[in-house]
Design a protein around this motif. Structure first.
Motif, short mmCIF file in Angstrom:
data_model
loop_
_atom_site.label_atom_id
_atom_site.label_comp_id
_atom_site.label_asym_id
_atom_site.label_seq_id
_atom_site.Cartn_x
_atom_site.Cartn_y
_atom_site.Cartn_z
N MET A 101 63.73 55.77 63.75
CA MET A 101 64.09 57.02 63.10
C MET A 101 63.48 56.00 61.50
O MET A 101 63.91 57.52 60.64
CB MET A 101 66.10 56.98 63.12
CG MET A 101 66.37 57.54 62.58
SD MET A 101 66.12 59.75 62.94
CE MET A 101 67.27 59.30 64.34
N VAL A 113 60.79 57.95 61.00
CA VAL A 113 61.13 59.72 60.42
C VAL A 113 61.20 59.57 59.02
O VAL A 113 61.22 60.38 58.57
CB VAL A 113 62.18 60.32 61.15
CG1 VAL A 113 61.99 62.01 61.70
CG2 VAL A 113 60.89 60.19 63.27
N ILE A 167 60.65 65.87 72.48
CA ILE A 167 61.26 65.29 71.65
C ILE A 167 61.28 67.43 70.40
O ILE A 167 62.20 68.14 70.29
CB ILE A 167 60.82 64.50 70.98
CG1 ILE A 167 61.55 63.53 71.25
CG2 ILE A 167 61.44 65.26 69.52
CD1 ILE A 167 61.01 61.69 70.50
N VAL A 183 63.99 69.42 59.87
CA VAL A 183 64.90 68.04 60.09
C VAL A 183 65.43 67.54 58.97
O VAL A 183 66.34 67.04 59.35
CB VAL A 183 62.77 67.03 60.38
CG1 VAL A 183 63.99 65.65 60.94
CG2 VAL A 183 62.49 67.69 61.55
N LEU A 210 66.66 63.66 68.43
CA LEU A 210 65.24 63.15 68.41
C LEU A 210 65.68 61.55 69.75
O LEU A 210 64.76 61.67 70.30
CB LEU A 210 65.28 62.47 66.67
CG LEU A 210 65.02 63.65 65.92
CD1 LEU A 210 64.77 62.87 64.45
CD2 LEU A 210 63.64 64.56 66.62
N HIS A 226 56.37 59.56 65.83
CA HIS A 226 56.74 59.70 67.08
C HIS A 226 57.23 60.76 67.57
O HIS A 226 58.24 60.28 68.96
CB HIS A 226 58.01 58.30 66.90
CG HIS A 226 58.16 56.98 66.64
ND1 HIS A 226 56.68 56.16 66.64
CD2 HIS A 226 58.61 56.65 65.26
CE1 HIS A 226 56.60 55.64 65.78
NE2 HIS A 226 58.32 55.18 64.76
N PHE A 227 57.34 61.45 67.38
CA PHE A 227 57.42 62.96 67.73
C PHE A 227 56.41 63.59 69.12
O PHE A 227 55.08 63.41 69.06
CB PHE A 227 57.77 64.09 67.29
CG PHE A 227 58.76 64.39 66.12
CD1 PHE A 227 59.36 65.74 66.41
CD2 PHE A 227 59.28 63.04 65.81
CE1 PHE A 227 60.68 65.89 65.49
CE2 PHE A 227 60.43 63.73 64.83
CZ PHE A 227 60.77 64.76 64.27
N PHE A 244 65.96 58.50 68.70
CA PHE A 244 65.19 57.48 68.10
C PHE A 244 66.13 56.00 67.76
O PHE A 244 66.95 55.80 67.18
CB PHE A 244 64.89 57.73 67.08
CG PHE A 244 63.63 59.04 67.08
CD1 PHE A 244 62.37 58.48 68.77
CD2 PHE A 244 62.98 59.41 66.33
CE1 PHE A 244 61.77 59.40 68.84
CE2 PHE A 244 61.72 60.00 66.64
CZ PHE A 244 61.24 60.16 68.01
N ARG A 249 70.75 65.43 64.41
CA ARG A 249 69.49 64.66 63.97
C ARG A 249 69.22 63.84 65.32
O ARG A 249 68.04 63.22 66.20
CB ARG A 249 69.21 63.71 62.44
CG ARG A 249 67.75 63.86 62.45
CD ARG A 249 67.41 63.07 61.29
NE ARG A 249 67.69 64.07 60.61
CZ ARG A 249 68.83 64.03 59.76
NH1 ARG A 249 69.78 63.08 59.37
NH2 ARG A 249 68.97 64.94 58.20
N ASN A 250 70.56 62.73 65.32
CA ASN A 250 70.08 61.73 65.75
C ASN A 250 70.14 61.54 67.90
O ASN A 250 69.92 62.02 68.45
CB ASN A 250 71.03 60.92 66.18
CG ASN A 250 71.76 60.14 64.67
OD1 ASN A 250 70.81 59.36 64.30
ND2 ASN A 250 72.80 59.50 64.16
N CYS A 258 64.11 70.27 69.67
CA CYS A 258 63.77 70.90 68.84
C CYS A 258 63.73 72.13 68.59
O CYS A 258 64.84 72.39 67.85
CB CYS A 258 62.97 69.70 67.43
SG CYS A 258 63.76 68.53 67.47
#
Length: 192
Positions: A172, A175, A135, A153, A165, A130-131, A167, A161-162, A139
């Motif tokens: 998530m 990931v 995104i 990550v 990302l 999903h990256f 997601f 992280r939330n 990052c």
């Protein structure tokens, strides 16, 4: 294959394999292949016929670029990817028996590309499910802790992280599964 063959050449040799010559060309697929071919990283030579082997080359490049293909072509792509790993290993064996280092490394890199579904020049974070480029940009631009690797990550605080990302829980979880199963190999050596 010669001692100067690079990834592009090995990709063309791979797609020309007999194993791919039986891929079906369904009604309307030639037009779809021409459309996909317009945006390939490695352009097709002028006058290329859109046969089964060209279809394999296009499907491989679409896999590396993560381009969506039609359902029937996706099934063919799965066949190509399954066969490609074994064929690349055979190519590595042939190249190695000739003692050619650079093409052997290129073939092994192509094998990684097939497995990861990425081009060799793509950012390492793109292999995470999903990256997207957006995104990855967030990052790598993160000021407090730039995220450059899978392990970065993992080391982020949950709230950071939330925020990076953004997601939903199901993505998530994908990931997390990927990052937690990512191999961590340490090698040490000592010269005696």
């Amino acid at each position: 294959v010669t001692e100067k063959t690079k990834i592009r050449g090995i990709l063309e040799i791979l797609s020309a394999a007999w194993e791919f010559s039986s891929l079906p060309i369904r009604y309307g697929e030639e037009k779809a292949m021409k459309i996909l071919a317009r945006n390939l990283v490695h352009k097709l030579p002028d006058g290329t016929s859109f046969d089964s082997n060209t279809k394999a080359l296009i499907l491989l490049q679409c896999h590396f670029s993560r381009k969506t293909v039609a359902e029937d072509m996706r099934e063919d792509q799965a066949v190509v990817l399954k066969e490609a790993v074994n064929l690349i290993q055979a190519i590595v064996d042939v190249i190695s028996s000739n003692g050619w280092l650079k093409p052997a490394l290129a073939a092994m890199e192509l094998s990684q590309m097939v497995v990861q579904g990425l081009w060799n020049k793509d950012h390492v974070l793109k292999q995470i499910p999903h990256f997207t480029d957006e995104i990855i940009s967030r990052c790598t631009a993160h000021e407090a802790e730039p995220v450059e690797s899978v392990f970065d990550v993992l080391s982020l605080d949950d709230d950071v992280r939330n925020d990076l990302l953004r997601f939903p829980d199901d993505k998530m979880a994908d990931v997390a599964v990927f990052c937690n199963s990512y191999p961590n190999v340490d090698v040490s050596f000592q010269v005696q």
